[in-house]
Motif scaffolding. Structure first.
Motif, PDB file in Angstrom:
ATOM      1  N   MET A  67       0.939  -1.106  -0.060  1.00 23.72           N
ATOM      2  CA  MET A  67      -0.001   0.068  -0.192  1.00 23.72           C
ATOM      3  C   MET A  67       0.866   1.111   0.159  1.00 23.72           C
ATOM      4  O   MET A  67       1.793   1.258   0.656  1.00 23.72           O
ATOM      5  CB  MET A  67      -0.829  -0.017   1.279  1.00 23.72           C
ATOM      6  CG  MET A  67      -1.824  -1.173   1.084  1.00 23.72           C
ATOM      7  SD  MET A  67      -2.937  -1.263   2.831  1.00 23.72           S
ATOM      8  CE  MET A  67      -4.083  -2.429   2.305  1.00 23.72           C
ATOM      9  N   ASP A  68       0.464   2.270  -0.668  1.00 22.53           N
ATOM     10  CA  ASP A  68       1.422   3.525  -0.945  1.00 22.53           C
ATOM     11  C   ASP A  68       1.075   4.070   0.297  1.00 22.53           C
ATOM     12  O   ASP A  68       2.438   4.473   0.670  1.00 22.53           O
ATOM     13  CB  ASP A  68       0.672   4.109  -2.094  1.00 22.53           C
ATOM     14  CG  ASP A  68       1.177   3.890  -3.580  1.00 22.53           C
ATOM     15  OD1 ASP A  68       1.968   3.160  -3.517  1.00 22.53           O
ATOM     16  OD2 ASP A  68       0.805   4.488  -4.459  1.00 22.53           O
ATOM     17  N   GLU A  81      -3.843   5.383  -2.660  1.00 24.80           N
ATOM     18  CA  GLU A  81      -2.895   4.647  -3.739  1.00 24.80           C
ATOM     19  C   GLU A  81      -2.906   5.761  -4.545  1.00 24.80           C
ATOM     20  O   GLU A  81      -3.918   6.563  -5.155  1.00 24.80           O
ATOM     21  CB  GLU A  81      -3.665   3.732  -4.001  1.00 24.80           C
ATOM     22  CG  GLU A  81      -3.766   2.560  -2.974  1.00 24.80           C
ATOM     23  CD  GLU A  81      -2.512   1.806  -2.695  1.00 24.80           C
ATOM     24  OE1 GLU A  81      -1.640   1.730  -3.583  1.00 24.80           O
ATOM     25  OE2 GLU A  81      -2.320   1.295  -1.369  1.00 24.80           O
ATOM     26  N   MET A  82      -2.017   5.860  -5.091  1.00 21.59           N
ATOM     27  CA  MET A  82      -1.497   6.781  -6.608  1.00 21.59           C
ATOM     28  C   MET A  82      -1.485   5.780  -7.716  1.00 21.59           C
ATOM     29  O   MET A  82      -0.476   4.759  -7.618  1.00 21.59           O
ATOM     30  CB  MET A  82      -0.325   7.606  -6.526  1.00 21.59           C
ATOM     31  CG  MET A  82      -0.198   8.399  -7.962  1.00 21.59           C
ATOM     32  SD  MET A  82      -1.515   9.543  -8.170  1.00 21.59           S
ATOM     33  CE  MET A  82      -0.986  10.836  -6.819  1.00 21.59           C
ATOM     34  N   GLN A  83      -2.232   5.930  -8.671  1.00 21.85           N
ATOM     35  CA  GLN A  83      -2.576   4.829  -9.772  1.00 21.85           C
ATOM     36  C   GLN A  83      -2.168   5.658 -11.039  1.00 21.85           C
ATOM     37  O   GLN A  83      -3.023   6.367 -11.599  1.00 21.85           O
ATOM     38  CB  GLN A  83      -3.869   4.338  -9.945  1.00 21.85           C
ATOM     39  CG  GLN A  83      -4.021   3.268 -10.650  1.00 21.85           C
ATOM     40  CD  GLN A  83      -3.349   1.907  -9.805  1.00 21.85           C
ATOM     41  OE1 GLN A  83      -3.668   1.725  -8.526  1.00 21.85           O
ATOM     42  NE2 GLN A  83      -2.564   1.057 -10.749  1.00 21.85           N
ATOM     43  N   SER A  84      -0.773   5.697 -11.662  1.00 20.87           N
ATOM     44  CA  SER A  84      -0.640   6.496 -12.531  1.00 20.87           C
ATOM     45  C   SER A  84      -0.510   5.427 -14.107  1.00 20.87           C
ATOM     46  O   SER A  84      -0.218   5.885 -14.980  1.00 20.87           O
ATOM     47  CB  SER A  84       0.994   6.933 -12.430  1.00 20.87           C
ATOM     48  OG  SER A  84       1.835   6.241 -12.013  1.00 20.87           O
ATOM     49  N   TYR A  85      -0.878   4.189 -14.011  1.00 23.28           N
ATOM     50  CA  TYR A  85      -0.872   3.372 -15.039  1.00 23.28           C
ATOM     51  C   TYR A  85      -2.211   2.762 -15.049  1.00 23.28           C
ATOM     52  O   TYR A  85      -2.774   2.458 -13.978  1.00 23.28           O
ATOM     53  CB  TYR A  85       0.318   2.333 -14.907  1.00 23.28           C
ATOM     54  CG  TYR A  85       0.334   1.484 -13.553  1.00 23.28           C
ATOM     55  CD1 TYR A  85      -0.455   0.577 -13.279  1.00 23.28           C
ATOM     56  CD2 TYR A  85       1.222   2.100 -12.752  1.00 23.28           C
ATOM     57  CE1 TYR A  85      -0.216  -0.334 -12.263  1.00 23.28           C
ATOM     58  CE2 TYR A  85       1.370   1.313 -11.542  1.00 23.28           C
ATOM     59  CZ  TYR A  85       0.648   0.267 -11.261  1.00 23.28           C
ATOM     60  OH  TYR A  85       0.548  -0.476 -10.119  1.00 23.28           O
ATOM     61  N   PRO A  86      -2.710   2.021 -16.055  1.00 25.21           N
ATOM     62  CA  PRO A  86      -3.952   1.500 -16.263  1.00 25.21           C
ATOM     63  C   PRO A  86      -4.008   0.322 -15.369  1.00 25.21           C
ATOM     64  O   PRO A  86      -2.929  -0.528 -15.347  1.00 25.21           O
ATOM     65  CB  PRO A  86      -4.096   0.872 -17.744  1.00 25.21           C
ATOM     66  CG  PRO A  86      -3.197   2.041 -18.358  1.00 25.21           C
ATOM     67  CD  PRO A  86      -1.917   2.241 -17.397  1.00 25.21           C
ATOM     68  N   GLN A  87      -5.021   0.095 -14.591  1.00 23.49           N
ATOM     69  CA  GLN A  87      -5.292  -1.045 -13.944  1.00 23.49           C
ATOM     70  C   GLN A  87      -6.511  -1.884 -14.228  1.00 23.49           C
ATOM     71  O   GLN A  87      -7.624  -1.333 -14.073  1.00 23.49           O
ATOM     72  CB  GLN A  87      -5.414  -0.506 -12.613  1.00 23.49           C
ATOM     73  CG  GLN A  87      -5.867  -1.795 -11.438  1.00 23.49           C
ATOM     74  CD  GLN A  87      -4.745  -2.691 -11.618  1.00 23.49           C
ATOM     75  OE1 GLN A  87      -4.752  -4.026 -11.737  1.00 23.49           O
ATOM     76  NE2 GLN A  87      -3.403  -2.624 -11.109  1.00 23.49           N
ATOM     77  N   ALA A  88      -6.207  -3.277 -14.899  1.00 24.06           N
ATOM     78  CA  ALA A  88      -7.518  -3.731 -15.413  1.00 24.06           C
ATOM     79  C   ALA A  88      -8.321  -4.287 -14.481  1.00 24.06           C
ATOM     80  O   ALA A  88      -9.534  -4.642 -14.495  1.00 24.06           O
ATOM     81  CB  ALA A  88      -6.793  -4.935 -16.199  1.00 24.06           C
ATOM     82  N   ALA A  89      -7.877  -4.609 -13.323  1.00 28.62           N
ATOM     83  CA  ALA A  89      -8.623  -5.163 -12.339  1.00 28.62           C
ATOM     84  C   ALA A  89      -8.669  -4.401 -10.907  1.00 28.62           C
ATOM     85  O   ALA A  89      -8.802  -4.974 -10.080  1.00 28.62           O
ATOM     86  CB  ALA A  89      -8.026  -6.634 -11.768  1.00 28.62           C
ATOM     87  N   LEU A  90      -8.973  -3.093 -11.195  1.00 29.64           N
ATOM     88  CA  LEU A  90      -8.987  -2.296 -10.065  1.00 29.64           C
ATOM     89  C   LEU A  90     -10.250  -2.607  -8.996  1.00 29.64           C
ATOM     90  O   LEU A  90      -9.823  -2.828  -7.710  1.00 29.64           O
ATOM     91  CB  LEU A  90      -9.429  -0.657 -10.596  1.00 29.64           C
ATOM     92  CG  LEU A  90      -9.262   0.263  -9.429  1.00 29.64           C
ATOM     93  CD1 LEU A  90      -7.942   0.309  -8.712  1.00 29.64           C
ATOM     94  CD2 LEU A  90      -9.474   1.761 -10.150  1.00 29.64           C
ATOM     95  N   PRO A  91     -11.531  -2.830  -9.347  1.00 29.05           N
ATOM     96  CA  PRO A  91     -12.318  -3.253  -8.387  1.00 29.05           C
ATOM     97  C   PRO A  91     -11.836  -4.349  -7.676  1.00 29.05           C
ATOM     98  O   PRO A  91     -12.208  -4.591  -6.438  1.00 29.05           O
ATOM     99  CB  PRO A  91     -13.737  -3.685  -9.183  1.00 29.05           C
ATOM    100  CG  PRO A  91     -13.556  -2.650 -10.549  1.00 29.05           C
ATOM    101  CD  PRO A  91     -12.061  -2.807 -10.936  1.00 29.05           C
ATOM    102  N   LEU A  92     -11.415  -5.349  -8.426  1.00 23.76           N
ATOM    103  CA  LEU A  92     -11.021  -6.715  -7.448  1.00 23.76           C
ATOM    104  C   LEU A  92      -9.924  -6.342  -6.661  1.00 23.76           C
ATOM    105  O   LEU A  92      -9.580  -6.803  -5.521  1.00 23.76           O
ATOM    106  CB  LEU A  92     -10.645  -7.753  -8.388  1.00 23.76           C
ATOM    107  CG  LEU A  92     -11.767  -8.504  -9.434  1.00 23.76           C
ATOM    108  CD1 LEU A  92     -11.067  -9.424 -10.484  1.00 23.76           C
ATOM    109  CD2 LEU A  92     -12.886  -8.962  -8.581  1.00 23.76           C
ATOM    110  N   ILE A 123      -6.184   7.422  -6.600  1.00 20.51           N
ATOM    111  CA  ILE A 123      -5.993   8.555  -7.287  1.00 20.51           C
ATOM    112  C   ILE A 123      -5.568   8.231  -8.558  1.00 20.51           C
ATOM    113  O   ILE A 123      -4.349   8.029  -8.634  1.00 20.51           O
ATOM    114  CB  ILE A 123      -5.241   9.679  -6.742  1.00 20.51           C
ATOM    115  CG1 ILE A 123      -5.599  10.173  -5.123  1.00 20.51           C
ATOM    116  CG2 ILE A 123      -5.214  10.987  -7.366  1.00 20.51           C
ATOM    117  CD1 ILE A 123      -4.549  10.719  -4.401  1.00 20.51           C
ATOM    118  N   CYS A 124      -6.434   8.305  -9.719  1.00 19.71           N
ATOM    119  CA  CYS A 124      -5.918   7.772 -11.002  1.00 19.71           C
ATOM    120  C   CYS A 124      -5.692   8.776 -11.844  1.00 19.71           C
ATOM    121  O   CYS A 124      -6.440   9.803 -11.886  1.00 19.71           O
ATOM    122  CB  CYS A 124      -7.078   6.642 -11.565  1.00 19.71           C
ATOM    123  SG  CYS A 124      -7.626   5.430 -10.471  1.00 19.71           S
TER     124      CYS A 124
END
Length: 286
Positions: A67-68, A81-92, A123-124
């Motif tokens: 965890m960030d 969390e900082m999300q600076s790249y695509p995340q295919a399974a974000l809900p999971l 934060i996407c």
């Protein structure tokens, strides 16, 4: 399909959204508390010093989560969390993070009523949600809580809230403070808002700090490999679910989730060279 290699930026190219920098900026308890207050609309009375890049793995065989920013206020646990790249399974991924937070939080002998309220904030830099036509929803914020479909007024009160911010949709955000922050995340350009200016100044100061440079260097190649593998594992997991739950062809699922086909097939217990006919549920071991 080849996994995209993780490019490690030199220090002078880092921005607020980059691995290492986001964590370092959040080491400032005042900035961290102000960010949480803005994004969650709650008053933070006290923050234990952030446990950055906390790893939770309560069981030897379980998949730990990194965890960030994982911090505790009185009665609350907050993961940012900082999300600076695509995340295919974000809900999971948020589902798994929540389970690990609860396992970490509840000590042996405690009752379920002792579980603290938890907030998972992503934060996407781009919109993570698409409709059935593949079009982005375009909302600046997605707030997710547990609801009862049959009685919307029922308060389930499981004390869980997930908030996903989409920085690319900052222009649609009505809250000026959040809009200015999301604009900073998306453009790296601070506005007249004092908070984004202080974040930018903190980033620039850290880039000149020998202590930060040494800490960033010690993240090392192994840390980049871990993050690359985590991204690949999430994509593989999403593809496997698509196959098992919806009878999607493995090759198509791997392609849509940007996961290596050989890894998807291995997770399904199938041979990589096994032909796929679009209906594989019977050949998957339960």
């Amino acid at each position: 399909m080849k996994t995209q290699l993780y490019r490690r930026k030199p220090v002078d190219e880092l921005t607020f959204t980059d691995d290492g920098m986001f964590q370092a900026v959040m080491r400032d308890p005042a900035l961290c508390a102000e960010l949480v207050e803005r994004l969650l609309h709650i008053k933070v009375s006290h923050i234990e010093y952030p446990e950055l890049e906390k790893k939770i793995a309560p069981y030897f065989s379980s998949k730990g989560v990194r965890m960030d920013v994982y911090l505790k206020d009185s009665g609350k646990i907050i993961d940012v969390e900082m999300q600076s790249y695509p995340q295919a399974a974000l809900p999971l991924r948020t589902r798994y993070y929540q389970s690990m937070i609860d396992a970490d939080n509840l000590l042996k002998g405690q009752g379920y009523e002792d579980l603290k309220a938890s907030y998972i904030v992503f934060i996407c830099t781009d919109d993570p949600f698409l409709d059935e036509r593949g079009k982005k929803y375009g909302l600046p914020c997605y707030t997710l809580t547990t609801k009862c479909h049959e009685a919307q007024e029922l308060n389930f009160n499981d004390k869980i809230k997930k908030v996903i911010y989409n920085a690319s949709g900052y222009e649609k955000e009505s809250d000026a403070k959040i809009r200015d922050f999301l604009r900073f995340v998306y453009t790296n350009d601070p506005s007249e808002d004092d908070f984004s200016g202080r974040l930018k100044k903190r980033v620039e100061n850290l880039k000149q700090s020998e202590g930060f440079k040494e800490a960033y260097a010690t993240m090392g190649i192994w840390e980049m490999d871990i993050r690359r593998d985590e991204r690949k594992a999430s994509a593989v997991e999403a593809a496997v679910i698509a196959v098992r739950e919806f009878n999607i062809d493995p090759k198509l699922a791997a392609e849509k989730m940007k996961a290596p086909l050989e890894d998807v097939m291995e997770s399904l217990g199938m041979n990589y060279d096994e032909p796929s006919d679009g209906c594989v549920k019977e050949s998957i071991p339960v």
